[in-house]
Motif scaffolding. Structure first.
Motif, PDB file in Angstrom:
ATOM      1  N   MET A   1      41.764 -16.781  38.099  1.00  0.00           N
ATOM      2  CA  MET A   1      42.107 -15.386  37.841  1.00  0.00           C
ATOM      3  C   MET A   1      41.054 -14.748  36.947  1.00  0.00           C
ATOM      4  SD  MET A   1      45.402 -13.851  35.784  1.00  0.00           S
ATOM      5  CE  MET A   1      46.566 -14.661  36.854  1.00  0.00           C
ATOM      6  N   HIS A   2      40.590 -13.572  37.338  1.00  0.00           N
ATOM      7  CA  HIS A   2      39.659 -12.804  36.524  1.00  0.00           C
ATOM      8  C   HIS A   2      40.347 -11.543  35.998  1.00  0.00           C
ATOM      9  CE1 HIS A   2      36.466 -15.361  38.081  1.00  0.00           C
ATOM     10  NE2 HIS A   2      35.618 -14.771  37.269  1.00  0.00           N
ATOM     11  N   ILE A   3      40.016 -11.183  34.770  1.00  0.00           N
ATOM     12  CA  ILE A   3      40.502  -9.942  34.183  1.00  0.00           C
ATOM     13  C   ILE A   3      39.306  -9.022  33.962  1.00  0.00           C
ATOM     14  CG2 ILE A   3      41.651  -8.856  32.223  1.00  0.00           C
ATOM     15  CD1 ILE A   3      43.163 -11.442  31.774  1.00  0.00           C
ATOM     16  N   SER A   4      39.371  -7.813  34.486  1.00  0.00           N
ATOM     17  CA  SER A   4      38.328  -6.810  34.239  1.00  0.00           C
ATOM     18  C   SER A   4      38.787  -5.887  33.117  1.00  0.00           C
ATOM     19  CB  SER A   4      38.050  -5.983  35.503  1.00  0.00           C
ATOM     20  OG  SER A   4      37.452  -6.762  36.508  1.00  0.00           O
ATOM     21  N   ILE A   5      37.988  -5.795  32.073  1.00  0.00           N
ATOM     22  CA  ILE A   5      38.250  -4.881  30.967  1.00  0.00           C
ATOM     23  C   ILE A   5      37.278  -3.720  31.081  1.00  0.00           C
ATOM     24  CG2 ILE A   5      38.343  -4.578  28.468  1.00  0.00           C
ATOM     25  CD1 ILE A   5      40.503  -6.428  29.636  1.00  0.00           C
ATOM     26  N   ILE A   6      37.803  -2.511  31.064  1.00  0.00           N
ATOM     27  CA  ILE A   6      36.971  -1.310  31.205  1.00  0.00           C
ATOM     28  C   ILE A   6      36.999  -0.533  29.896  1.00  0.00           C
ATOM     29  CG2 ILE A   6      36.708   0.877  32.448  1.00  0.00           C
ATOM     30  CD1 ILE A   6      38.186  -0.593  34.820  1.00  0.00           C
ATOM     31  N   THR A   7      35.818  -0.275  29.366  1.00  0.00           N
ATOM     32  CA  THR A   7      35.677   0.499  28.133  1.00  0.00           C
ATOM     33  C   THR A   7      34.880   1.759  28.429  1.00  0.00           C
ATOM     34  OG1 THR A   7      35.770  -1.466  26.707  1.00  0.00           O
ATOM     35  CG2 THR A   7      34.754   0.516  25.781  1.00  0.00           C
ATOM     36  N   VAL A   8      35.478   2.902  28.150  1.00  0.00           N
ATOM     37  CA  VAL A   8      34.822   4.193  28.345  1.00  0.00           C
ATOM     38  C   VAL A   8      34.330   4.693  26.993  1.00  0.00           C
ATOM     39  CG1 VAL A   8      35.244   6.607  28.956  1.00  0.00           C
ATOM     40  CG2 VAL A   8      36.152   4.783  30.401  1.00  0.00           C
ATOM     41  N   CYS A   9      33.128   5.233  26.973  1.00  0.00           N
ATOM     42  CA  CYS A   9      32.586   5.671  25.691  1.00  0.00           C
ATOM     43  C   CYS A   9      31.674   6.884  25.845  1.00  0.00           C
ATOM     44  CB  CYS A   9      31.819   4.534  25.013  1.00  0.00           C
ATOM     45  SG  CYS A   9      30.400   3.928  25.964  1.00  0.00           S
ATOM     46  N   LEU A  10      31.500   7.587  24.752  1.00  0.00           N
ATOM     47  CA  LEU A  10      30.533   8.681  24.639  1.00  0.00           C
ATOM     48  C   LEU A  10      30.193   8.842  23.165  1.00  0.00           C
ATOM     49  CD1 LEU A  10      28.875  11.008  25.811  1.00  0.00           C
ATOM     50  CD2 LEU A  10      30.881  12.472  25.509  1.00  0.00           C
ATOM     51  N   ASN A  11      28.942   8.565  22.832  1.00  0.00           N
ATOM     52  CA  ASN A  11      28.483   8.656  21.442  1.00  0.00           C
ATOM     53  C   ASN A  11      29.423   7.888  20.506  1.00  0.00           C
ATOM     54  OD1 ASN A  11      26.259  10.239  22.167  1.00  0.00           O
ATOM     55  ND2 ASN A  11      27.432  12.131  21.995  1.00  0.00           N
ATOM     56  N   SER A  12      29.580   6.609  20.806  1.00  0.00           N
ATOM     57  CA  SER A  12      30.504   5.743  20.063  1.00  0.00           C
ATOM     58  C   SER A  12      29.780   4.680  19.255  1.00  0.00           C
ATOM     59  CB  SER A  12      31.474   5.073  21.046  1.00  0.00           C
ATOM     60  OG  SER A  12      32.176   6.020  21.812  1.00  0.00           O
ATOM     61  N   LEU A  74      37.151   1.430  37.314  1.00  0.00           N
ATOM     62  CA  LEU A  74      38.026   0.773  38.282  1.00  0.00           C
ATOM     63  C   LEU A  74      37.290   0.509  39.590  1.00  0.00           C
ATOM     64  CD1 LEU A  74      40.772  -0.178  39.380  1.00  0.00           C
ATOM     65  CD2 LEU A  74      41.316   2.236  39.844  1.00  0.00           C
ATOM     66  N   ALA A  75      36.527   1.486  40.057  1.00  0.00           N
ATOM     67  CA  ALA A  75      35.797   1.326  41.319  1.00  0.00           C
ATOM     68  C   ALA A  75      34.766   0.204  41.236  1.00  0.00           C
ATOM     69  CB  ALA A  75      35.116   2.640  41.691  1.00  0.00           C
ATOM     70  N   ALA A  76      34.228  -0.034  40.033  1.00  0.00           N
ATOM     71  CA  ALA A  76      33.207  -1.074  39.864  1.00  0.00           C
ATOM     72  C   ALA A  76      33.790  -2.450  39.577  1.00  0.00           C
ATOM     73  CB  ALA A  76      32.271  -0.677  38.715  1.00  0.00           C
ATOM     74  N   ALA A  77      35.073  -2.505  39.254  1.00  0.00           N
ATOM     75  CA  ALA A  77      35.688  -3.757  38.818  1.00  0.00           C
ATOM     76  C   ALA A  77      35.982  -4.685  39.996  1.00  0.00           C
ATOM     77  CB  ALA A  77      36.975  -3.467  38.058  1.00  0.00           C
ATOM     78  N   SER A  78      35.946  -5.980  39.721  1.00  0.00           N
ATOM     79  CA  SER A  78      36.264  -6.981  40.748  1.00  0.00           C
ATOM     80  C   SER A  78      37.394  -7.910  40.335  1.00  0.00           C
ATOM     81  CB  SER A  78      35.019  -7.817  41.070  1.00  0.00           C
ATOM     82  OG  SER A  78      34.588  -8.532  39.930  1.00  0.00           O
ATOM     83  N   GLY A  79      37.869  -7.801  39.092  1.00  0.00           N
ATOM     84  CA  GLY A  79      38.929  -8.682  38.622  1.00  0.00           C
ATOM     85  C   GLY A  79      40.263  -8.397  39.273  1.00  0.00           C
ATOM     86  N   GLU A  80      41.090  -9.414  39.335  1.00  0.00           N
ATOM     87  CA  GLU A  80      42.429  -9.246  39.899  1.00  0.00           C
ATOM     88  C   GLU A  80      43.296  -8.377  38.999  1.00  0.00           C
ATOM     89  OE1 GLU A  80      46.353 -11.967  41.001  1.00  0.00           O
ATOM     90  OE2 GLU A  80      44.456 -12.940  40.477  1.00  0.00           O
ATOM     91  N   ILE A  81      43.035  -8.475  37.688  1.00  0.00           N
ATOM     92  CA  ILE A  81      43.811  -7.746  36.698  1.00  0.00           C
ATOM     93  C   ILE A  81      42.900  -6.736  36.003  1.00  0.00           C
ATOM     94  CG2 ILE A  81      45.333  -7.953  34.690  1.00  0.00           C
ATOM     95  CD1 ILE A  81      46.234  -9.462  37.267  1.00  0.00           C
ATOM     96  N   ILE A  82      43.428  -5.529  35.735  1.00  0.00           N
ATOM     97  CA  ILE A  82      42.657  -4.483  35.075  1.00  0.00           C
ATOM     98  C   ILE A  82      43.303  -4.127  33.740  1.00  0.00           C
ATOM     99  CG2 ILE A  82      41.852  -2.086  35.183  1.00  0.00           C
ATOM    100  CD1 ILE A  82      40.486  -3.792  37.229  1.00  0.00           C
TER     101      ILE A  82
END
Length: 250
Positions: A1-12, A74-82
């Motif tokens: 099982m893979h988990i994809s973690i997505i972090t969005v940022c701007l000037n962080s 999300l579109a770039a992720a490949s993990g089963e879990i987001i």
């Protein structure tokens, strides 16, 4: 099982290293960490690149807001879990994702979530607000309840089938997603009764009274657009649930 973690940022640049480190230190190793940057100009991108290869992918391009950027991840992720971790936030312990993976080992679980604490921006040990959640039961979402978004993990196929976040909502697209998943799809969830995330105060939706009002109006629109009547219990429920969060401590 893979988990994809997505972090969005701007000037962080001031906070993102903490977020990246908290993912990199997780004892669960099957992680794909994707960072979606809105073309930062303060050195954020350089910090992210310094975490290669623990950061699997950096996407840096203009976007149409927070939830558009989340959809790109999300579109770039490949993990089963987001899961989504904000650039201001950190996981509360090194075994958070291991606990999440253990829950999803049960094939009938569609999503899980836990508790969250808001902390002072300059001192993450100082708790400002304790968002203790609860197991889901029918009627909660109609009263304005939702899981704390950074603690919410869901199977990727469900998010893709739903088309991700509805970007016409600028402040509460996460609540709209909960309406679709919990009320329309009736997903099977599991509550982890532990603090999973430490969130710095000052996020977009809670930054000002105006944003709070706009977010609530979006939540009402979401409910109505999905055929859910909005009653006074929506406002009462939100008030009753939030007041204790400022009084109780973990």
């Amino acid at each position: 099982m893979h988990i994809s973690i997505i972090t969005v940022c701007l000037n962080s640049a001031g906070t993102i290293a903490d977020a990246l480190e908290s993912v990199g230190k997780q004892t669960f190793r099957e992680i794909e960490h994707i960072v979606v940057d809105g073309v930062s100009t303060d050195g954020t991108q350089e910090i992210v690149r310094g975490f290669t290869p623990k950061v699997a992918r950096l996407i840096s391009e203009p976007d149409r807001g927070l939830y558009d950027a989340m959809n790109k991840g999300l579109a770039a992720a490949s993990g089963e879990i987001i899961g989504y971790l904000n650039s201001d936030d950190v996981y509360a312990s090194d075994d958070v994702l291991q606990k999440v993976a253990t829950v999803f080992a049960e094939p009938d679980v569609d999503a899980c979530y836990g508790d969250l604490v808001y902390v002072h921006r300059d001192d993450m040990s100082q708790v400002v607000r304790y968002w203790r959640s609860r197991p889901y039961s029918p009627g909660l979402v109609e009263r304005g309840w939702m899981p704390a978004h950074p603690t919410f993990f869901v199977r990727r196929r469900l998010l893709l089938e739903e088309g991700g976040f509805n970007t016409r909502y600028r402040y509460h697209a996460d609540f709209d997603l909960v309406v679709r998943l919990f009320l329309q799809r009736r997903i099977r969830t599991k509550y982890i009764p532990e603090i999973l995330v430490r969130m710095r105060v000052g996020g977009k939706t809670n930054r000002s009274l105006r944003n709070i009002v706009r977010g609530n109006l979006e939540s009402i629109d979401s409910l109505r657009s999905h055929g859910v009547p909005v009653t006074p219990m929506f406002f009462i429920g939100k008030l009753v649930s939030r007041v204790p969060q400022f009084l109780r401590r973990p």
